[in-house]
Write a protein that holds these residues in place. Sequence first.
Motif, short mmCIF file in Angstrom:
data_model
loop_
_atom_site.label_atom_id
_atom_site.label_comp_id
_atom_site.label_asym_id
_atom_site.label_seq_id
_atom_site.Cartn_x
_atom_site.Cartn_y
_atom_site.Cartn_z
N UNK A 2 3.18 8.29 -2.29
CA UNK A 2 3.62 9.63 -1.92
C UNK A 2 4.27 10.37 -3.08
N UNK A 3 4.43 9.74 -4.21
CA UNK A 3 5.23 10.26 -5.32
C UNK A 3 4.37 10.70 -6.50
N UNK A 4 4.99 10.84 -7.67
CA UNK A 4 4.30 11.34 -8.87
C UNK A 4 3.16 10.43 -9.32
N UNK A 5 3.10 9.20 -8.78
CA UNK A 5 1.98 8.32 -9.11
C UNK A 5 0.65 9.00 -8.76
N UNK A 6 0.68 9.87 -7.76
CA UNK A 6 -0.52 10.62 -7.38
C UNK A 6 -1.02 11.46 -8.55
N UNK A 7 -0.06 12.01 -9.31
CA UNK A 7 -0.43 12.82 -10.49
C UNK A 7 -0.89 11.90 -11.62
N UNK A 8 -0.13 10.81 -11.85
CA UNK A 8 -0.52 9.88 -12.92
C UNK A 8 -1.95 9.39 -12.70
N UNK A 9 -2.30 9.11 -11.44
CA UNK A 9 -3.61 8.54 -11.13
C UNK A 9 -4.66 9.60 -10.78
N UNK A 10 -4.28 10.88 -10.83
CA UNK A 10 -5.23 11.95 -10.51
C UNK A 10 -5.69 11.94 -9.07
N UNK A 11 -4.77 11.60 -8.14
CA UNK A 11 -5.16 11.48 -6.74
C UNK A 11 -5.09 12.81 -5.98
N UNK A 12 -4.45 13.82 -6.58
CA UNK A 12 -4.36 15.13 -5.91
C UNK A 12 -3.32 15.17 -4.78
N UNK A 13 -3.31 16.31 -4.05
CA UNK A 13 -2.39 16.51 -2.91
C UNK A 13 -0.94 16.15 -3.27
N UNK A 14 -0.49 16.64 -4.42
CA UNK A 14 0.86 16.29 -4.89
C UNK A 14 1.92 17.12 -4.16
N UNK A 15 1.74 18.44 -4.19
CA UNK A 15 2.73 19.30 -3.53
C UNK A 15 2.79 18.97 -2.02
N UNK A 16 1.62 18.72 -1.42
CA UNK A 16 1.57 18.37 0.01
C UNK A 16 2.39 17.10 0.27
N UNK A 17 2.24 16.14 -0.63
CA UNK A 17 2.94 14.88 -0.47
C UNK A 17 4.47 15.04 -0.64
N UNK A 18 4.86 15.86 -1.63
CA UNK A 18 6.29 16.11 -1.84
C UNK A 18 6.88 16.82 -0.62
N UNK A 19 6.07 17.71 -0.02
CA UNK A 19 6.51 18.41 1.20
C UNK A 19 6.71 17.42 2.35
N UNK A 20 5.81 16.46 2.42
CA UNK A 20 5.91 15.42 3.45
C UNK A 20 7.24 14.66 3.28
N UNK A 21 7.56 14.30 2.05
CA UNK A 21 8.82 13.58 1.79
C UNK A 21 10.02 14.47 2.16
N UNK A 22 9.96 15.73 1.76
CA UNK A 22 11.04 16.67 2.09
C UNK A 22 11.24 16.74 3.61
N UNK A 23 10.13 16.86 4.35
CA UNK A 23 10.20 16.96 5.80
C UNK A 23 10.78 15.70 6.43
N UNK A 24 10.34 14.55 5.92
CA UNK A 24 10.84 13.29 6.49
C UNK A 24 12.34 13.14 6.24
N UNK A 25 12.78 13.52 5.03
CA UNK A 25 14.22 13.42 4.72
C UNK A 25 15.02 14.38 5.58
N UNK A 26 14.48 15.58 5.75
CA UNK A 26 15.18 16.58 6.60
C UNK A 26 15.34 16.05 8.02
N UNK A 27 14.35 15.28 8.46
CA UNK A 27 14.39 14.73 9.82
C UNK A 27 15.49 13.71 10.03
N UNK A 28 15.93 13.07 8.97
CA UNK A 28 16.95 12.02 9.14
C UNK A 28 18.31 12.40 8.55
N UNK A 29 18.36 13.45 7.74
CA UNK A 29 19.65 13.81 7.12
C UNK A 29 20.33 14.97 7.85
#
Length: 233
Positions: A206-233
């Motif tokens: 879900x992290x910058x490894x997506x960019x290192x490996x050219x997997x795409x969907x980076x901003x989408x993945x960071x948004x997912x992390x943001x949303x999950x953290x917002x849900x518990x904090x």
Amino acid sequence: MKKIGEGKTKAVFQDETGKRYFLRFKDDITAFNMEKHEQLQGKGALNCDITWMIYEHLKKNGIDTSYIARTDEITIEVSDVKMIPVEVVVRNRAYGSFLKRFDLVSGAKLDFPLVEFFYKDDERNDPQLTRELFELMDLATPEEIEELKRSAKKINGILLALFESCGISLVDFKIEFGKDPSGKLLLADEIDPDSCRLWGQDGEMLDKERFRKGMGKIVESYKDIQGRLKGVL
Ligand code: TMP
Ligand code: ASP
């Protein structure tokens, strides 16, 4: 405001009084020492928000940090610290550069969290520091090195529990510290998907490894992390 320093993904500003400092998150994303470099719209704001949420949580859990206030979408006011040019890496699982040095199964859980130190020097590819080198290079005293290690382990415990509560495995992460004018060590810099390896329950990166490996969907993945953290904090 005057820009007084700039790194690959953040810049430091000082106000007119010379007494207040601000960290501004950029949209740049880089890997392999700038071999890969792109701009992803919205990434700076996402990392600013995620770092801010995590720092607030760490503060509540007794960690001293340089963070003062979030001043806009991409900016955090920070206190006056002199950064120690060392990357403190904590590993819970074998991955990344650790696998280049040791023949372990990728993703294997380590028996205990491992703390490693690397000297920040892009030209030399951030060489690893032993405790003696750390001291020899005048980067910190033996007591400070112990404190950095203790603090890194405590931060790891807090972050492991936080990410676990939103279904994420914290594989490893990098933090940095600075010293305030009285010499007190403070956690500084960022903690976000650029500086952590975060795996979902199915092992999805879900992290910058997506960019290192050219997997795409980076901003989408960071948004997912943001949303999950917002849900518990
Ligand atoms: P590594 O396995 O490449 O040594 O990386 C360990 C952790 O540190 C991983 O979570 C990514 C992070 N990291 C940074 O934040 N900045 C860096 O420049 C590097 C090399 C790693
Ligand atoms: N942060 C480093 C770079 O830009 C390395 C990395 O995270 O892969 O280039």
